[in-house]
Design a protein around this motif. Structure first.
Motif, PDB file in Angstrom:
ATOM      1  N   GLU A   3       7.218  11.134   1.958  1.00 29.26           N
ATOM      2  CA  GLU A   3       6.683  12.103   2.905  1.00 29.26           C
ATOM      3  C   GLU A   3       7.183  13.519   2.595  1.00 29.26           C
ATOM      4  OE1 GLU A   3       3.947  11.024   4.703  1.00 29.26           O
ATOM      5  OE2 GLU A   3       4.907  11.647   6.566  1.00 29.26           O
ATOM      6  N   SER A  30       0.815  -1.207   0.000  1.00 30.71           N
ATOM      7  CA  SER A  30       0.000   0.000   0.000  1.00 30.71           C
ATOM      8  C   SER A  30       0.852   1.262   0.000  1.00 30.71           C
ATOM      9  CB  SER A  30      -0.943   0.006   1.210  1.00 30.71           C
ATOM     10  OG  SER A  30      -0.217   0.022   2.417  1.00 30.71           O
ATOM     11  N   VAL A  31       2.148   1.107   0.183  1.00 34.49           N
ATOM     12  CA  VAL A  31       3.031   2.278   0.247  1.00 34.49           C
ATOM     13  C   VAL A  31       4.123   2.244  -0.828  1.00 34.49           C
ATOM     14  CG1 VAL A  31       4.750   3.484   1.668  1.00 34.49           C
ATOM     15  CG2 VAL A  31       2.626   2.678   2.697  1.00 34.49           C
ATOM     16  N   TYR A  42      10.546   5.943   2.065  1.00 33.28           N
ATOM     17  CA  TYR A  42       9.375   6.409   2.816  1.00 33.28           C
ATOM     18  C   TYR A  42       9.548   7.894   3.160  1.00 33.28           C
ATOM     19  CZ  TYR A  42       5.665   6.646   6.275  1.00 33.28           C
ATOM     20  OH  TYR A  42       4.528   7.014   6.952  1.00 33.28           O
ATOM     21  N   ARG A  91      -2.740  11.223  -9.085  1.00 33.08           N
ATOM     22  CA  ARG A  91      -3.126  12.446  -8.391  1.00 33.08           C
ATOM     23  C   ARG A  91      -1.920  13.295  -8.005  1.00 33.08           C
ATOM     24  NH1 ARG A  91      -5.000  11.144  -3.592  1.00 33.08           N
ATOM     25  NH2 ARG A  91      -5.898  13.173  -3.249  1.00 33.08           N
ATOM     26  N   SER A 137      -3.960  10.481   0.537  1.00 38.31           N
ATOM     27  CA  SER A 137      -2.593   9.966   0.517  1.00 38.31           C
ATOM     28  C   SER A 137      -2.129   9.792  -0.929  1.00 38.31           C
ATOM     29  CB  SER A 137      -2.536   8.621   1.245  1.00 38.31           C
ATOM     30  OG  SER A 137      -2.954   8.774   2.576  1.00 38.31           O
ATOM     31  N   PHE A 138      -0.822   9.760  -1.105  1.00 35.47           N
ATOM     32  CA  PHE A 138      -0.269   9.688  -2.459  1.00 35.47           C
ATOM     33  C   PHE A 138       0.801   8.601  -2.562  1.00 35.47           C
ATOM     34  CE2 PHE A 138      -1.623  14.027  -1.667  1.00 35.47           C
ATOM     35  CZ  PHE A 138      -2.337  14.373  -2.796  1.00 35.47           C
ATOM     36  N   TRP A 139       0.773   7.642  -1.633  1.00 32.45           N
ATOM     37  CA  TRP A 139       1.895   6.717  -1.512  1.00 32.45           C
ATOM     38  C   TRP A 139       2.354   6.129  -2.837  1.00 32.45           C
ATOM     39  CZ3 TRP A 139       4.201   7.616   2.680  1.00 32.45           C
ATOM     40  CH2 TRP A 139       3.509   7.857   3.865  1.00 32.45           C
ATOM     41  N   LEU A 140       1.439   5.517  -3.565  1.00 34.86           N
ATOM     42  CA  LEU A 140       1.849   4.817  -4.781  1.00 34.86           C
ATOM     43  C   LEU A 140       1.936   5.739  -5.984  1.00 34.86           C
ATOM     44  CD1 LEU A 140      -0.172   1.500  -4.285  1.00 34.86           C
ATOM     45  CD2 LEU A 140       2.251   1.952  -3.800  1.00 34.86           C
TER      46      LEU A 140
END
Lengths: 133, 84
Positions: free
Chosen positions: A57, A29-30, A53, A93, A71-74
């Motif tokens: 951030e 998920s990240v 990570y 996004r 959130s925009f992790w991926l």
């Protein structure tokens, strides 16, 4: 012109916990499969994941001038150029938000010592280069 | 307190509060802006919710604002369970 900056620090011990988790969805998920594959090839995968990570951030902080939420992790991927230097690749996004702010280039720098990883990000755009007053 | 809020509150207390601390939280305690849940913990919390309630929380909905209290998180889960 500098449009935004971001910095973040991450303890590799927290990534070590994720690596030991029985839930593969936690990492997925990240981190993208390419990020996981790259870091897994290193002697200390958790430290390299922590650096990525922190970079994600830091990018989010740098993009915080945008009102976009979530959130925009991926949507933020840290890749490595042939020479090894890290680069930020935006999609979805995150790319839309960056385009909305006029970002033309994302600069990233990673470092780590012992179990701590730090990332710094600068968003450039709206001109040919950063200018001093 | 309904079962959904209680389950989320129990998870937050168990995972993120110091066992030896004297801090107590309610369903309306500010989790993220209050420093109890950071971005890293938010990912774990999101995965807990997705697995326990068989939902997928889109990144667009996984905002610090939506995760800032048990009440807000429960509202998000209920909305996603209803397919909205």
């Amino acid at each position: 012109m500098i449009l935004g900056t971001g910095i973040d620090i991450c303890d590799a011990a927290r990534l070590q916990e994720w690596l030991a988790s029985p839930d593969p969805g936690l990492m997925a998920s990240v981190f993208t499969p390419a990020e996981v594959a790259y870091c897994s090839s290193k002697r200390s995968p958790a430290l390299h994941l922590a650096a990525r990570y922190a970079a994600k951030e830091a990018v989010v902080k740098a993009l915080s001038a945008s009102p976009a939420t979530g959130s925009f992790w991926l949507d933020i991927e840290i890749v490595n150029a042939p020479g090894g230097q890290p680069e930020v690749r935006l999609r979805g996004r995150a790319a839309d938000v960056a385009a909305g702010l006029g970002v033309s280039r994302v600069w990233v720098s990673l470092t780590h010592v012992e179990s701590m990883a730090v990332a710094s990000v600068i968003l450039e755009g709206g001109g040919d280069s950063a200018s001093l007053p | 307190m309904d079962e959904l809020k209680k389950a989320i509150l129990d998870y937050v207390v168990h995972e993120y509060l110091d066992e030896d601390g004297d801090e107590t939280i309610t369903a309306d305690t500010q989790l993220i802006s209050g420093g109890i849940v950071d971005s890293f913990s938010m990912v774990s919390l999101k995965r807990f919710l997705e697995k326990k309630y068989a939902i997928s929380i889109p990144d667009r909905d996984a905002s610090p604002e939506a995760f800032d209290s048990v009440t807000r998180i429960a509202a998000l889960v209920q909305r996603l369970q209803q397919g909205k």
